[in-house]
Design an enzyme around this catalytic site. Structure first.
Site, PDB file in Angstrom:
ATOM      1  N   TYR A  53      16.273 -63.463 -47.673  1.00 26.07           N
ATOM      2  CA  TYR A  53      15.762 -64.250 -48.801  1.00 26.07           C
ATOM      3  C   TYR A  53      15.945 -65.747 -48.580  1.00 26.07           C
ATOM      4  O   TYR A  53      15.126 -66.543 -49.048  1.00 26.07           O
ATOM      5  CB  TYR A  53      16.385 -63.778 -50.122  1.00 26.07           C
ATOM      6  CG  TYR A  53      15.735 -62.499 -50.587  1.00 26.07           C
ATOM      7  CD1 TYR A  53      14.456 -62.520 -51.156  1.00 26.07           C
ATOM      8  CD2 TYR A  53      16.334 -61.265 -50.397  1.00 26.07           C
ATOM      9  CE1 TYR A  53      13.826 -61.351 -51.530  1.00 26.07           C
ATOM     10  CE2 TYR A  53      15.714 -60.095 -50.771  1.00 26.07           C
ATOM     11  CZ  TYR A  53      14.448 -60.142 -51.345  1.00 26.07           C
ATOM     12  OH  TYR A  53      13.810 -58.988 -51.702  1.00 26.07           O
ATOM     13  N   ARG A  56      12.914 -66.626 -46.688  1.00 21.04           N
ATOM     14  CA  ARG A  56      11.731 -66.631 -47.560  1.00 21.04           C
ATOM     15  C   ARG A  56      11.736 -67.901 -48.428  1.00 21.04           C
ATOM     16  O   ARG A  56      10.714 -68.503 -48.676  1.00 21.04           O
ATOM     17  CB  ARG A  56      11.692 -65.400 -48.491  1.00 21.04           C
ATOM     18  CG  ARG A  56      11.698 -64.033 -47.828  1.00 21.04           C
ATOM     19  CD  ARG A  56      10.376 -63.692 -47.158  1.00 21.04           C
ATOM     20  NE  ARG A  56      10.137 -64.410 -45.930  1.00 21.04           N
ATOM     21  CZ  ARG A  56      10.778 -64.197 -44.772  1.00 21.04           C
ATOM     22  NH1 ARG A  56      11.709 -63.290 -44.669  1.00 21.04           N
ATOM     23  NH2 ARG A  56      10.489 -64.906 -43.710  1.00 21.04           N
ATOM     24  N   GLN A  86       3.481 -61.666 -60.167  1.00 27.09           N
ATOM     25  CA  GLN A  86       4.409 -60.790 -59.447  1.00 27.09           C
ATOM     26  C   GLN A  86       5.091 -61.569 -58.329  1.00 27.09           C
ATOM     27  O   GLN A  86       5.991 -61.063 -57.677  1.00 27.09           O
ATOM     28  CB  GLN A  86       3.647 -59.612 -58.836  1.00 27.09           C
ATOM     29  CG  GLN A  86       2.930 -58.757 -59.862  1.00 27.09           C
ATOM     30  CD  GLN A  86       1.955 -57.799 -59.186  1.00 27.09           C
ATOM     31  OE1 GLN A  86       2.345 -56.789 -58.648  1.00 27.09           O
ATOM     32  NE2 GLN A  86       0.683 -58.127 -59.222  1.00 27.09           N
ATOM     33  N   ASN A  87       4.619 -62.784 -58.111  1.00 32.10           N
ATOM     34  CA  ASN A  87       5.135 -63.565 -56.983  1.00 32.10           C
ATOM     35  C   ASN A  87       6.492 -64.161 -57.291  1.00 32.10           C
ATOM     36  O   ASN A  87       6.775 -64.540 -58.432  1.00 32.10           O
ATOM     37  CB  ASN A  87       4.155 -64.679 -56.619  1.00 32.10           C
ATOM     38  CG  ASN A  87       2.854 -64.128 -56.085  1.00 32.10           C
ATOM     39  OD1 ASN A  87       2.798 -62.952 -55.742  1.00 32.10           O
ATOM     40  ND2 ASN A  87       1.830 -64.954 -56.040  1.00 32.10           N
ATOM     41  N   ASP A  89       7.377 -66.855 -55.577  1.00 35.78           N
ATOM     42  CA  ASP A  89       7.276 -68.289 -55.286  1.00 35.78           C
ATOM     43  C   ASP A  89       7.021 -69.052 -56.591  1.00 35.78           C
ATOM     44  O   ASP A  89       6.734 -68.455 -57.627  1.00 35.78           O
ATOM     45  CB  ASP A  89       6.181 -68.557 -54.233  1.00 35.78           C
ATOM     46  CG  ASP A  89       4.777 -68.242 -54.733  1.00 35.78           C
ATOM     47  OD1 ASP A  89       4.362 -68.799 -55.778  1.00 35.78           O
ATOM     48  OD2 ASP A  89       4.067 -67.435 -54.081  1.00 35.78           O
ATOM     49  N   HIS A 104       8.913 -60.588 -61.352  1.00 39.01           N
ATOM     50  CA  HIS A 104       9.857 -60.167 -60.322  1.00 39.01           C
ATOM     51  C   HIS A 104      10.868 -61.259 -59.957  1.00 39.01           C
ATOM     52  O   HIS A 104      11.411 -61.259 -58.861  1.00 39.01           O
ATOM     53  CB  HIS A 104       9.090 -59.709 -59.071  1.00 39.01           C
ATOM     54  CG  HIS A 104       8.229 -58.506 -59.328  1.00 39.01           C
ATOM     55  ND1 HIS A 104       7.125 -58.186 -58.571  1.00 39.01           N
ATOM     56  CD2 HIS A 104       8.331 -57.540 -60.274  1.00 39.01           C
ATOM     57  CE1 HIS A 104       6.580 -57.064 -59.052  1.00 39.01           C
ATOM     58  NE2 HIS A 104       7.281 -56.667 -60.082  1.00 39.01           N
ATOM     59  N   GLY A 170      -5.577 -61.433 -56.457  1.00 36.54           N
ATOM     60  CA  GLY A 170      -4.755 -61.228 -55.266  1.00 36.54           C
ATOM     61  C   GLY A 170      -3.630 -60.235 -55.417  1.00 36.54           C
ATOM     62  O   GLY A 170      -2.521 -60.474 -54.931  1.00 36.54           O
ATOM     63  N   THR A 171      -3.914 -59.110 -56.051  1.00 33.74           N
ATOM     64  CA  THR A 171      -2.883 -58.059 -56.105  1.00 33.74           C
ATOM     65  C   THR A 171      -3.497 -56.711 -55.783  1.00 33.74           C
ATOM     66  O   THR A 171      -4.611 -56.407 -56.223  1.00 33.74           O
ATOM     67  CB  THR A 171      -2.164 -58.008 -57.470  1.00 33.74           C
ATOM     68  OG1 THR A 171      -1.349 -56.829 -57.528  1.00 33.74           O
ATOM     69  CG2 THR A 171      -3.117 -58.023 -58.651  1.00 33.74           C
ATOM     70  N   SER A 172      -2.753 -55.899 -55.020  1.00 27.49           N
ATOM     71  CA  SER A 172      -3.257 -54.573 -54.646  1.00 27.49           C
ATOM     72  C   SER A 172      -3.043 -53.569 -55.780  1.00 27.49           C
ATOM     73  O   SER A 172      -3.505 -52.443 -55.698  1.00 27.49           O
ATOM     74  CB  SER A 172      -2.516 -54.080 -53.404  1.00 27.49           C
ATOM     75  OG  SER A 172      -1.131 -53.967 -53.695  1.00 27.49           O
TER      76      SER A 172
HETATM   77  P1  NAD Z   1       0.166 -56.874 -51.962  1.00 29.19           P
HETATM   78  O1  NAD Z   1       0.632 -57.438 -50.657  1.00 29.19           O
HETATM   79  O2  NAD Z   1       0.409 -55.443 -52.233  1.00 29.19           O
HETATM   80  O3  NAD Z   1      -1.415 -57.098 -52.071  1.00 29.19           O
HETATM   81  C1  NAD Z   1      -1.970 -58.344 -51.773  1.00 29.19           C
HETATM   82  C2  NAD Z   1      -3.381 -58.390 -52.293  1.00 29.19           C
HETATM   83  O4  NAD Z   1      -3.869 -59.700 -52.050  1.00 29.19           O
HETATM   84  C3  NAD Z   1      -4.337 -57.413 -51.618  1.00 29.19           C
HETATM   85  O5  NAD Z   1      -5.111 -56.743 -52.598  1.00 29.19           O
HETATM   86  C4  NAD Z   1      -5.205 -58.324 -50.739  1.00 29.19           C
HETATM   87  O6  NAD Z   1      -6.543 -57.840 -50.620  1.00 29.19           O
HETATM   88  C5  NAD Z   1      -5.177 -59.607 -51.526  1.00 29.19           C
HETATM   89  N1  NAD Z   1      -5.419 -60.820 -50.743  1.00 29.19           N
HETATM   90  C6  NAD Z   1      -5.079 -61.100 -49.455  1.00 29.19           C
HETATM   91  N2  NAD Z   1      -5.468 -62.341 -49.125  1.00 29.19           N
HETATM   92  C7  NAD Z   1      -6.056 -62.866 -50.247  1.00 29.19           C
HETATM   93  C8  NAD Z   1      -6.642 -64.118 -50.539  1.00 29.19           C
HETATM   94  N3  NAD Z   1      -6.711 -65.106 -49.622  1.00 29.19           N
HETATM   95  N4  NAD Z   1      -7.158 -64.308 -51.773  1.00 29.19           N
HETATM   96  C9  NAD Z   1      -7.102 -63.317 -52.717  1.00 29.19           C
HETATM   97  N5  NAD Z   1      -6.560 -62.122 -52.486  1.00 29.19           N
HETATM   98  C10 NAD Z   1      -6.029 -61.903 -51.263  1.00 29.19           C
HETATM   99  O7  NAD Z   1       0.768 -57.831 -53.073  1.00 29.19           O
HETATM  100  P2  NAD Z   1       1.115 -57.560 -54.600  1.00 29.19           P
HETATM  101  O8  NAD Z   1       0.087 -56.698 -55.224  1.00 29.19           O
HETATM  102  O9  NAD Z   1       1.417 -58.902 -55.178  1.00 29.19           O
HETATM  103  O10 NAD Z   1       2.463 -56.707 -54.577  1.00 29.19           O
HETATM  104  C11 NAD Z   1       3.472 -56.950 -53.643  1.00 29.19           C
HETATM  105  C12 NAD Z   1       4.841 -57.404 -54.174  1.00 29.19           C
HETATM  106  O11 NAD Z   1       5.320 -58.255 -53.127  1.00 29.19           O
HETATM  107  C13 NAD Z   1       4.877 -58.271 -55.401  1.00 29.19           C
HETATM  108  O12 NAD Z   1       5.618 -57.606 -56.341  1.00 29.19           O
HETATM  109  C14 NAD Z   1       5.619 -59.558 -55.001  1.00 29.19           C
HETATM  110  O13 NAD Z   1       6.831 -59.687 -55.718  1.00 29.19           O
HETATM  111  C15 NAD Z   1       6.010 -59.389 -53.565  1.00 29.19           C
HETATM  112  N6  NAD Z   1       5.571 -60.496 -52.673  1.00 29.19           N
HETATM  113  C16 NAD Z   1       5.535 -61.781 -53.158  1.00 29.19           C
HETATM  114  C17 NAD Z   1       5.085 -62.832 -52.361  1.00 29.19           C
HETATM  115  C18 NAD Z   1       5.078 -64.249 -52.937  1.00 29.19           C
HETATM  116  O14 NAD Z   1       5.862 -64.527 -53.842  1.00 29.19           O
HETATM  117  N7  NAD Z   1       4.198 -65.159 -52.465  1.00 29.19           N
HETATM  118  C19 NAD Z   1       4.650 -62.569 -51.055  1.00 29.19           C
HETATM  119  C20 NAD Z   1       4.703 -61.229 -50.569  1.00 29.19           C
HETATM  120  C21 NAD Z   1       5.162 -60.208 -51.413  1.00 29.19           C
END
Ligand code: NAD
Length: 226
Positions: A53, A56, A86-87, A89, A104, A170-172
């Site tokens: 972390y 990160r 959910q991020n 950052d 989160h 941008g979430t799966s």
């Molecule tokens: P995920 O990784 O499961 O899914 C990412 C999604 O983003 C996908 O659907 C993908 O198609 C899409 N994507 C990729 N590039 C993109 C772009 N340029 N523009 C728009 N969409 C784009 O992520 P999630 O659904 O957020 O779940 C993962 C968990 O991971 C979260 O709970 C989060 O806490 C954590 N996480 C956070 C960060 C961060 O804070 N930046 C980074 C990685 C993971």
């Protein structure tokens, strides 16, 4: 004033240089999630989890908000806006959004390893082993690990049920309970989905925008501000 609710995931920060899970085959910066983002991992090897972390956090501090974060902040000129992210950052806040719910947690704060309600600002990028909270327990990152409770989920569900317009970016929708929030959005409300891989099946009130965030979000914001 109409109420816009936006649920964001790792994809909105991808173009700021912060990797998503999905784009790295379910690994997070080369690590298995179970090895770094669970209470069991912390019990097994706190030094390794802390270091993960810390790295990160360094990346987040070096990253900059992108056009998508800035466009969402602009919506506040015309709408009541809540971003549920959910991020971990803080790029939404740094782009100027004033109403952000971190489902989160946020990596720029530390947390007591005894009581998750005790959180603190961090000076710089590193939490050191031996740094303790007021109860005397080791400080860790203020992030919700897999298997831990999500304290903000009920607040977030209430916010979704009050939406007049709903935007998903941008979430799966693979991580629960966050993924279930879309079910609280009233049926008549339009749902805009911006993601190169649209994660939910279409319905009559769904507008699919299969674009990267820095293209799709400014496009939608221009339409909504127009
Ligand atoms: P995920 O990784 O499961 O899914 C990412 C999604 O983003 C996908 O659907 C993908 O198609 C899409 N994507 C990729 N590039 C993109 C772009 N340029 N523009 C728009 N969409 C784009 O992520 P999630 O659904 O957020 O779940 C993962 C968990 O991971 C979260 O709970 C989060 O806490 C954590 N996480 C956070 C960060 C961060 O804070 N930046 C980074 C990685 C993971």
């Amino acid at each position: 004033m109409e109420n816009i609710v936006i649920l964001t995931g790792a994809g909105i920060s991808a173009e700021s240089g912060l990797k998503t899970f999905r784009d790295s085959d379910g690994l997070w910066e080369g690590y298995n999630i179970e090895d770094v983002a669970t209470p069991e991992a912390w019990a097994r090897n706190p030094q390794m989890v802390q270091q993960f972390y810390n790295e990160r956090r360094k990346s987040v501090l070096e990253a900059q908000p992108n056009l998508a974060h800035f466009a969402l902040a602009k919506l506040e000129e015309k709408y009541q806006v809540t971003i549920i992210t959910q991020n971990i950052d803080d790029l939404h806040e740094r782009a100027g959004s004033t109403n952000v719910v971190h489902l989160h947690g946020v990596i720029t704060r530390s947390q007591s390893s005894l009581n998750p309600a005790l959180t603190y600002p961090i000076n710089g990028w590193e939490i050191k082993m031996g740094e303790t909270c007021e109860l005397g327990s080791q400080l860790r990152a203020h992030v919700v690990w897999f298997g831990e409770a999500v304290p903000m989920i009920e607040t977030a569900a209430r916010i979704c049920s009050d939406a007049d317009i709903f935007i998903l970016v941008g979430t799966s929708l693979a991580v629960y309970p966050a993924a279930g929030l879309i079910n609280y959005v009233p049926r008549q409300v339009t749902r805009y989905i911006i993601d190169p891989n649209i994660p939910v099946s279409s319905g009559s009130r769904v507008v699919e925008m299969p674009y990267k965030a820095t293209i799709g979000v400014p496009m939608l914001v221009e339409e909504l501000m127009g």
